[in-house]
Write a protein that holds these residues in place. Structure first.
Motif, PDB file in Angstrom:
ATOM      1  N   LYS A   1       0.977   4.724  -2.735  1.00 30.44           N
ATOM      2  CA  LYS A   1       0.298   5.619  -1.959  1.00 30.44           C
ATOM      3  C   LYS A   1       0.200   7.173  -2.890  1.00 30.44           C
ATOM      4  O   LYS A   1      -0.808   7.340  -2.703  1.00 30.44           O
ATOM      5  N   GLU A   2       1.137   7.098  -3.883  1.00 30.16           N
ATOM      6  CA  GLU A   2       0.905   8.337  -4.819  1.00 30.16           C
ATOM      7  C   GLU A   2      -0.453   7.960  -5.754  1.00 30.16           C
ATOM      8  O   GLU A   2      -1.009   8.874  -6.041  1.00 30.16           O
ATOM      9  N   LEU A   3      -0.943   6.603  -5.831  1.00 27.61           N
ATOM     10  CA  LEU A   3      -1.939   6.390  -6.609  1.00 27.61           C
ATOM     11  C   LEU A   3      -3.280   6.675  -5.786  1.00 27.61           C
ATOM     12  O   LEU A   3      -4.078   7.321  -6.525  1.00 27.61           O
ATOM     13  N   PHE A   4      -2.997   6.502  -4.483  1.00 27.91           N
ATOM     14  CA  PHE A   4      -4.363   7.026  -3.770  1.00 27.91           C
ATOM     15  C   PHE A   4      -4.439   8.440  -3.502  1.00 27.91           C
ATOM     16  O   PHE A   4      -5.371   8.975  -3.489  1.00 27.91           O
ATOM     17  N   ALA A   5      -3.344   9.001  -3.447  1.00 24.22           N
ATOM     18  CA  ALA A   5      -3.273  10.414  -3.148  1.00 24.22           C
ATOM     19  C   ALA A   5      -4.029  11.203  -4.554  1.00 24.22           C
ATOM     20  O   ALA A   5      -4.410  12.323  -4.389  1.00 24.22           O
TER      21      ALA A   5
ATOM     22  N   LEU B   1       0.864  -1.234  -0.188  1.00 28.18           N
ATOM     23  CA  LEU B   1       0.034  -0.210  -0.032  1.00 28.18           C
ATOM     24  C   LEU B   1       0.846   1.404   0.019  1.00 28.18           C
ATOM     25  O   LEU B   1       0.464   2.290  -0.727  1.00 28.18           O
ATOM     26  N   SER B   2       2.108   1.180   0.737  1.00 25.62           N
ATOM     27  CA  SER B   2       3.010   2.116   0.936  1.00 25.62           C
ATOM     28  C   SER B   2       3.545   2.519  -0.637  1.00 25.62           C
ATOM     29  O   SER B   2       3.739   3.778  -1.121  1.00 25.62           O
ATOM     30  N   ASP B   3       3.946   1.560  -1.278  1.00 26.23           N
ATOM     31  CA  ASP B   3       4.442   1.863  -2.570  1.00 26.23           C
ATOM     32  C   ASP B   3       3.435   2.410  -3.508  1.00 26.23           C
ATOM     33  O   ASP B   3       3.873   3.081  -4.641  1.00 26.23           O
TER      34      ASP B   3
END
Ligand SMILES: Cc1cc2nc3c(=O)[nH]c(=O)nc-3n(C[C@H](O)[C@H](O)[C@H](O)COP(=O)(O)OP(=O)(O)OC[C@H]3O[C@@H](n4cnc5c(N)ncnc54)[C@H](O)[C@@H]3O)c2cc1C
Length: 272
Positions: A266-270, A262-264
Motif C-alpha cells: 500500500k505504501e507503493l500506491f500511496a 495489495l495491503s503489503d
C-alpha cells in the motif's frame, strides 16, 4: 437479392502449434476449418433470405483444392451454391492480391447474376488483418460497412440497407445503398443446427472451381506473390510473461491473498 459471402479456410488456431525454429504456423498440427466469422456471415445471409422470402446465396473462396470443404460447410449452413478460385497464380498472395483476385471472381459472378450484398467476416483468425473485406469493396467501388452486429432494415424498393455497427464507444447506425459490402462480428447471430436436407445437399455438392483463365480482364502482375508488396520483416513468438504471483485455492481464498498482497504494497500506491 443475390448475396455473396466470402469464406476462408483457416487452421483451427485454438490448437495450432508454432514451429519454434521458423516461428511460422505448423499448419499440419491443426485441422482446417471454416473461419468462424465467415460461418456467422453465411448464417446472416440465410437469415436475410428467410426475411425476404427469396434470394440466392453464393459463397466464394480462394485457396487450394481442399478449400472446397469450407464451401460444403457453407452449403450445410444454407448457402445455395459455391465458387472456389484455385490456381498456382494466386499462391503467396498478401491481402492486396487476395482482395484483387476475389474482386475479379465477384465481377464474373456478378456478370451472370448481379450481386446486391457481399458479406465477409470481421477478420480471419489466422491472418487477422481485417483488410480483405474493405479491399474488395474499394476495388469494386462499393461502400464497405465494417463490424456489423445487426441488419436492422432492408428496403428492396429503395435498394437500401440499415446496419448497426460496433464502435469503441457503443454502436452507430449506417444506411448504405446496395450493392454494398459488410463485414460481420460474431454477435450478429448464433449458428443454427443444419437441417438434414442441407447436410445431404452439402455432402453431394460439387463447387464450381475456377482457375485464373476463367476470370476476365485479369492483370496477372497483381496476383499471388508477384502482386504482393507486403514484406514480412520478422516473425517471432512473443516471450511468455515472467514473474508474477500465482494465486491458489478457491475464489474466496484467492481474493484474500490478493487483498493481503495489495495491503503489503500500500505504501507503493500511496507514493504515486
Ligand atoms: C507475403 C505474403 C505471402 C502470403 N502467402 C500466402 C500463401 O501462399 N497462402 C496463404 O494461404 N496465405 C498467404 N498469405 C496470407 C494471406 O495474405 C492472407 O491469409 C490473406 O490475404 C487473407 O488475409 P487475412 O487472413 O488477414 O484475412 P482478413 O482480411 O482478416 O479476412 C477478412 C475476411 O475476408 C474474407 N477472406 C479473407 N481471405 C479470403 C479467402 N482466401 N477467400 C475468401 N474470403 C476471404 C473472409 O470473409 C474473411 O473473414 C501471405 C501473406 C503475405 C504477407
Amino acid at each position: 437479392m443475390h448475396i455473396v459471402v466470402c469464406v476462408k479456410q483457416v487452421p483451427d488456431t485454438k490448437i495450432i502449434k508454432i514451429n519454434p525454429k521458423t516461428n511460422t504456423l505448423d499448419r499440419r498440427s491443426a485441422p482446417a476449418i471454416l473461419n468462424p466469422y465467415d460461418a456467422h456471415a453465411v448464417q446472416e445471409a440465410v437469415k436475410i433470405k428467410k426475411m425476404l422470402g427469396k434470394g440466392i446465396i453464393s459463397v466464394l473462396s480462394m485457396g487450394p483444392p481442399q478449400a472446397t470443404a469450407v464451401i460444403k460447410k457453407s452449403i450445410e449452413i444454407g448457402a445455395d451454391r459455391g465458387f472456389l478460385i484455385s490456381d498456382r497464380a494466386f499462391a503467396g498472395a498478401d491481402t492486396l492480391a487476395t482482395s484483387y483476385a476475389l474482386s475479379k471472381a465477384l465481377e464474373r459472378i456478378s456478370k451472370e447474376n448481379p450481386v446486391d450484398l457481399i458479406i465477409c467476416g470481421k477478420h480471419a483468425i489466422d491472418g487477422d488483418t481485417g483488410q480483405v473485406g474493405p479491399g474488395i469493396a474499394r476495388r469494386l467501388d462499393i461502400p464497405p460497412v465494417t463490424n456489423v452486429i445487426e441488419v436492422s432494415e432492408l428496403n428492396e424498393n429503395e435498394s437500401t440497407v440499415l446496419l448497426k455497427r460496433k464502435i469503441t464507444s457503443g454502436y452507430e447506425m449506417i444506411q448504405a445503398q446496395v450493392p454494398c459490402l459488410m463485414t460481420v462480428e460474431k454477435e450478429i447471430n448464433s449458428i443454427e443446427y443444419s437441417p438434414m436436407p442441407n447436410m445431404i445437399k452439402a455432402a453431394r455438392y460439387e463447387p464450381v472451381i475456377w482457375s485464373v483463365n476463367d476470370l476476365e480482364d485479369v492483370d496477372r502482375t497483381q496476383l499471388g506473390l508477384k502482386g504482393s508488396p507486403t514484406i514480412v520483416g520478422k516473425m517471432f513468438t512473443p516471450p511468455k510473461p515472467e514473474g508474477g504471483i500465482r494465486l491458489e485455492g478457491n475464489a474466496d481464498e484467492q481474493v484474500k491473498q490478493l487483498m493481503d498482497l495489495l495491503s503489503d504494497k500500500k505504501e507503493l500506491f500511496a507514493a504515486q
